[in-house]
Scaffold this motif. Sequence first.
Motif, PDB file in Angstrom:
ATOM      1  N   GLY A  19       0.767  -1.250  -0.078  1.00  0.00           N
ATOM      2  CA  GLY A  19       0.034   0.028  -0.056  1.00  0.00           C
ATOM      3  C   GLY A  19       0.931   1.159   0.212  1.00  0.00           C
ATOM      4  N   LEU A  20       1.800   1.391   0.901  1.00  0.00           N
ATOM      5  CA  LEU A  20       2.567   2.517   0.907  1.00  0.00           C
ATOM      6  C   LEU A  20       3.585   2.736  -0.304  1.00  0.00           C
ATOM      7  CD1 LEU A  20       3.894   2.295   4.705  1.00  0.00           C
ATOM      8  CD2 LEU A  20       2.426   4.064   3.764  1.00  0.00           C
ATOM      9  N   GLY A  21       3.963   1.256  -0.704  1.00  0.00           N
ATOM     10  CA  GLY A  21       4.734   1.594  -2.191  1.00  0.00           C
ATOM     11  C   GLY A  21       3.885   2.306  -3.363  1.00  0.00           C
ATOM     12  N   LEU A  22       2.673   1.772  -3.441  1.00  0.00           N
ATOM     13  CA  LEU A  22       1.716   2.232  -4.418  1.00  0.00           C
ATOM     14  C   LEU A  22       1.539   3.531  -4.442  1.00  0.00           C
ATOM     15  CD1 LEU A  22      -0.781  -0.599  -4.868  1.00  0.00           C
ATOM     16  CD2 LEU A  22       0.890  -0.094  -6.606  1.00  0.00           C
ATOM     17  N   ILE A  23       1.346   3.921  -3.080  1.00  0.00           N
ATOM     18  CA  ILE A  23       1.060   5.517  -2.766  1.00  0.00           C
ATOM     19  C   ILE A  23       2.165   6.366  -3.169  1.00  0.00           C
ATOM     20  CG2 ILE A  23       0.288   7.224  -1.277  1.00  0.00           C
ATOM     21  CD1 ILE A  23      -1.538   4.911   0.037  1.00  0.00           C
ATOM     22  N   ALA A  24       3.324   5.834  -2.724  1.00  0.00           N
ATOM     23  CA  ALA A  24       4.552   6.825  -2.873  1.00  0.00           C
ATOM     24  C   ALA A  24       4.789   6.777  -4.386  1.00  0.00           C
ATOM     25  CB  ALA A  24       5.543   5.914  -2.105  1.00  0.00           C
ATOM     26  N   GLY A  29       5.280  10.336  -8.972  1.00  0.00           N
ATOM     27  CA  GLY A  29       4.725  10.211 -10.486  1.00  0.00           C
ATOM     28  C   GLY A  29       5.779   9.152 -11.366  1.00  0.00           C
ATOM     29  N   LEU A  30       5.857   7.934 -10.631  1.00  0.00           N
ATOM     30  CA  LEU A  30       6.345   6.711 -11.223  1.00  0.00           C
ATOM     31  C   LEU A  30       5.195   6.083 -11.831  1.00  0.00           C
ATOM     32  CD1 LEU A  30       9.012   5.619  -8.494  1.00  0.00           C
ATOM     33  CD2 LEU A  30       9.454   6.802 -10.909  1.00  0.00           C
ATOM     34  N   ILE A  31       4.177   6.174 -11.356  1.00  0.00           N
ATOM     35  CA  ILE A  31       2.939   5.502 -11.889  1.00  0.00           C
ATOM     36  C   ILE A  31       1.665   6.733 -12.020  1.00  0.00           C
ATOM     37  CG2 ILE A  31       3.416   3.168 -11.299  1.00  0.00           C
ATOM     38  CD1 ILE A  31       1.612   3.286  -8.939  1.00  0.00           C
ATOM     39  N   GLY A  32       0.404   6.411 -12.387  1.00  0.00           N
ATOM     40  CA  GLY A  32      -0.421   7.156 -12.434  1.00  0.00           C
ATOM     41  C   GLY A  32      -1.296   7.370 -11.275  1.00  0.00           C
TER      42      GLY A  32
END
Length: 62
Positions: A19-24, A29-32
């Motif tokens: 969860g933290l990885g996706l939000i970070a 700006g690495l993912i949308g």
Amino acid sequence: MTMIDNIGTVDRALRVAVGLGLIAASLFGLIGLWGWIGVVPLLTGTLKFCPLYRAVGITTND
């Protein structure tokens, strides 16, 4: 309906990390914007409760 812990220690740690990885990744700006879906595993890991696990009768609680 009461929330009974159904997420174990390892499952919880993985959910919070993902969860933290996706939000970070979304913030940097690495993912949308879809990266904010990381809120779901972050919340379920923090609360130690997964509604889907309850619906299908799964528990990973130690």
